[in-house]
Scaffold this motif. Structure first.
Motif, PDB file in Angstrom:
ATOM      1  N   PHE A  17      -4.694  -3.945  31.485  1.00 49.44           N
ATOM      2  CA  PHE A  17      -6.076  -3.416  30.752  1.00 49.44           C
ATOM      3  C   PHE A  17      -6.853  -4.621  30.457  1.00 49.44           C
ATOM      4  O   PHE A  17      -6.424  -5.581  30.425  1.00 49.44           O
ATOM      5  N   LEU A  18      -8.373  -4.391  30.615  1.00 48.27           N
ATOM      6  CA  LEU A  18      -9.369  -5.391  30.447  1.00 48.27           C
ATOM      7  C   LEU A  18      -9.394  -5.361  28.982  1.00 48.27           C
ATOM      8  O   LEU A  18      -9.929  -4.808  28.366  1.00 48.27           O
ATOM      9  N   THR A  19      -9.030  -6.751  28.218  1.00 50.61           N
ATOM     10  CA  THR A  19      -9.051  -6.821  27.061  1.00 50.61           C
ATOM     11  C   THR A  19      -9.618  -7.868  26.512  1.00 50.61           C
ATOM     12  O   THR A  19      -9.988  -8.182  25.126  1.00 50.61           O
ATOM     13  N   ALA A  20      -9.997  -9.003  27.541  1.00 50.36           N
ATOM     14  CA  ALA A  20     -10.524 -10.251  26.894  1.00 50.36           C
ATOM     15  C   ALA A  20     -12.153 -10.259  27.526  1.00 50.36           C
ATOM     16  O   ALA A  20     -12.551 -10.872  28.252  1.00 50.36           O
ATOM     17  N   THR A  46     -15.334 -11.549  31.144  1.00 50.19           N
ATOM     18  CA  THR A  46     -14.208 -11.015  30.900  1.00 50.19           C
ATOM     19  C   THR A  46     -13.457 -12.145  29.900  1.00 50.19           C
ATOM     20  O   THR A  46     -12.271 -12.009  29.530  1.00 50.19           O
ATOM     21  N   GLY A  47     -13.943 -13.442  29.834  1.00 52.55           N
ATOM     22  CA  GLY A  47     -13.079 -14.650  29.461  1.00 52.55           C
ATOM     23  C   GLY A  47     -12.314 -15.340  30.383  1.00 52.55           C
ATOM     24  O   GLY A  47     -12.160 -14.786  31.473  1.00 52.55           O
ATOM     25  N   GLN A  48     -11.633 -16.319  30.218  1.00 51.58           N
ATOM     26  CA  GLN A  48     -10.674 -16.987  31.044  1.00 51.58           C
ATOM     27  C   GLN A  48      -9.385 -16.963  30.570  1.00 51.58           C
ATOM     28  O   GLN A  48      -8.929 -17.248  29.449  1.00 51.58           O
ATOM     29  N   SER A  56     -15.638 -13.445  34.673  1.00 52.63           N
ATOM     30  CA  SER A  56     -16.152 -12.408  35.673  1.00 52.63           C
ATOM     31  C   SER A  56     -16.968 -11.768  34.692  1.00 52.63           C
ATOM     32  O   SER A  56     -16.890 -11.435  33.550  1.00 52.63           O
ATOM     33  N   VAL A  57     -18.255 -11.075  35.351  1.00 49.30           N
ATOM     34  CA  VAL A  57     -19.256 -10.600  34.681  1.00 49.30           C
ATOM     35  C   VAL A  57     -19.121  -9.073  34.351  1.00 49.30           C
ATOM     36  O   VAL A  57     -18.433  -8.419  34.978  1.00 49.30           O
TER      37      VAL A  57
END
Length: 382
Positions: A17-20, A46-48, A56-57
């Motif tokens: 899941f995209l959480t960052a 999204t952060g690293q 990523s945007v």
């Protein structure tokens, strides 16, 4: 280390899941934690997870997807390993020109799906933008005009200016065929036209020059660096995806100097139709394979895919298929494989080992980073 491989495991299981998501500005470009919604003059990423990976945007709270991902000639798209190798390799090459420390990744937004489809089709009176040659009406494998250009993908690289993201670089990947699969009649038998490597390279250079000319006319792309990477598709029956063979960096309306990637991919163990890129690596893998098969005979297969640069091994991905059913068997086997890997497999490179059951379900995952001597293991309970 554990967090990284737990993320990899989750990806394999389809539950990543995209959480960052970060609210970024000039003072927080490395943020990896969830923050409040950005202002109208800001942006989100999204952060690293590490300095070697791109942020990523995010747009309107969602990941910004590519407009033309995966567009290709249908008959030549049966090997999904090509798409995986194409996308991951394109990002890896991009890092040599657009460092993750300085750029933010955005899925391609300039080339639409319909545009890429037209470019990949044959040139004709109704499609003057086709990059592939006109159909000459021949059906003989050696007389027909084959499809040379198989796929095109765009990646955008952004920088921050005055609190906003601006396009600062583009990478274009162009996939080329060595085998063109075709049918003489709809739903009929499939035939193959073999394209020489020299012809593939020549046609690829022509396509690259034309693509560059067209991309330069798009909004925001007239004067930024454009990297064009050339990819050789693997045959449909290959157990490994294709490989990028050359790249070019343009800072004007013309192409720069072509540079070879010196990359190769292979499958271990080798077959009668293939040879090892490095005999020592094949010997190490064979020793590892024999060791675990002798101790645990209920194995359906042990194979590996490799990635080389200048004939030096860069990555090793091992797949093991078992006929185990009990959790105790799987746990014992996982521990034994990790020890055998430490003894027999090469050091100094990233290695991952996926253990699957005969039904295809992942039973365990083992991995090691290039700078580590120990392996991380995880056994799935379900």
């Amino acid at each position: 280390m554990k967090k990284k491989y737990l993320a990899l495991i989750s990806l394999c299981m389809g539950s990543l899941f995209l959480t960052a998501c970060g609210n970024l500005n000039s003072s927080s470009t490395s943020s990896t934690t969830t923050t409040t919604q950005s202002s109208s003059s800001g942006y989100q990423t999204t952060g690293q997870s590490s300095d070697s990976e791109y942020q990523s945007v995010i747009q309107n709270g969602s990941y910004l997807t590519s407009k033309a991902r995966g567009v290709g000639i249908t008959q030549n798209s049966e090997n999904m390993l090509n798409l995986k190798a194409f996308e991951s390799g394109l990002t890896t090459l991009s890092k040599t020109e657009f460092s993750p420390k300085d750029y933010i990744f955005r899925e391609g937004q300039l080339l639409s799906k319909s545009t890429v489809q037209k470019w990949l089709s044959r040139k004709s009176s109704s499609n003057p933008t086709g990059l592939n040659p006109k159909d000459n009406g021949e059906t003989d494998a050696d007389k027909r005009n084959p499809i040379y250009v198989q796929q095109i993908e765009e990646q955008d690289y952004m920088k921050e200016e005055n609190g906003k993201l601006v396009l600062a670089g583009i990478t274009i990947g162009i996939g080329m065929n060595r085998k063109d699969y075709y049918q003489k009649e709809e739903y009929g038998a499939t035939y193959t036209t073999t394209i020489s490597k020299a012809k593939m390279i020549a046609e690829g250079k022509k396509a690259a020059a034309e693509v560059l000319k067209r991309v330069r006319k798009l909004k925001g792309a007239s004067d930024i660096p454009i990297m064009i990477c050339m990819f050789e598709q693997a045959p449909n029956d290959s157990l490994v995806g294709g490989t990028f063979y050359a790249y070019n960096i343009s800072k004007s309306s013309t192409l720069g100097t072509w540079k070879s990637t010196n990359l190769q991919s292979s499958v271990l163990p080798t077959t009668s139709e293939s040879t090892a890129i490095n005999d020592n690596d094949e010997s190490s893998f064979t020793s590892f394979k024999n060791k675990i098969q002798n101790f645990f005979p209920n194995l359906a297969g042990v194979t590996a895919t490799t990635k080389y640069k200048n004939k030096s091994l860069q990555e090793l991905h091992v797949k093991i298929t078992t006929q185990f059913y009990s959790e105790t068997e799987i746990r014992s086997f996982t521990q034994y494989v990790a020890q055998a890997a430490k003894t027999y497999l090469p050091s100094g490179i990233p290695i991952d080992i996926t253990i699957k059951g005969s039904d295809g379900d992942i039973q365990a995952f083992i991995a090691r980073e290039s700078d580590s001597s120990s392996y991380y293991t995880h056994v799935f309970d379900d």
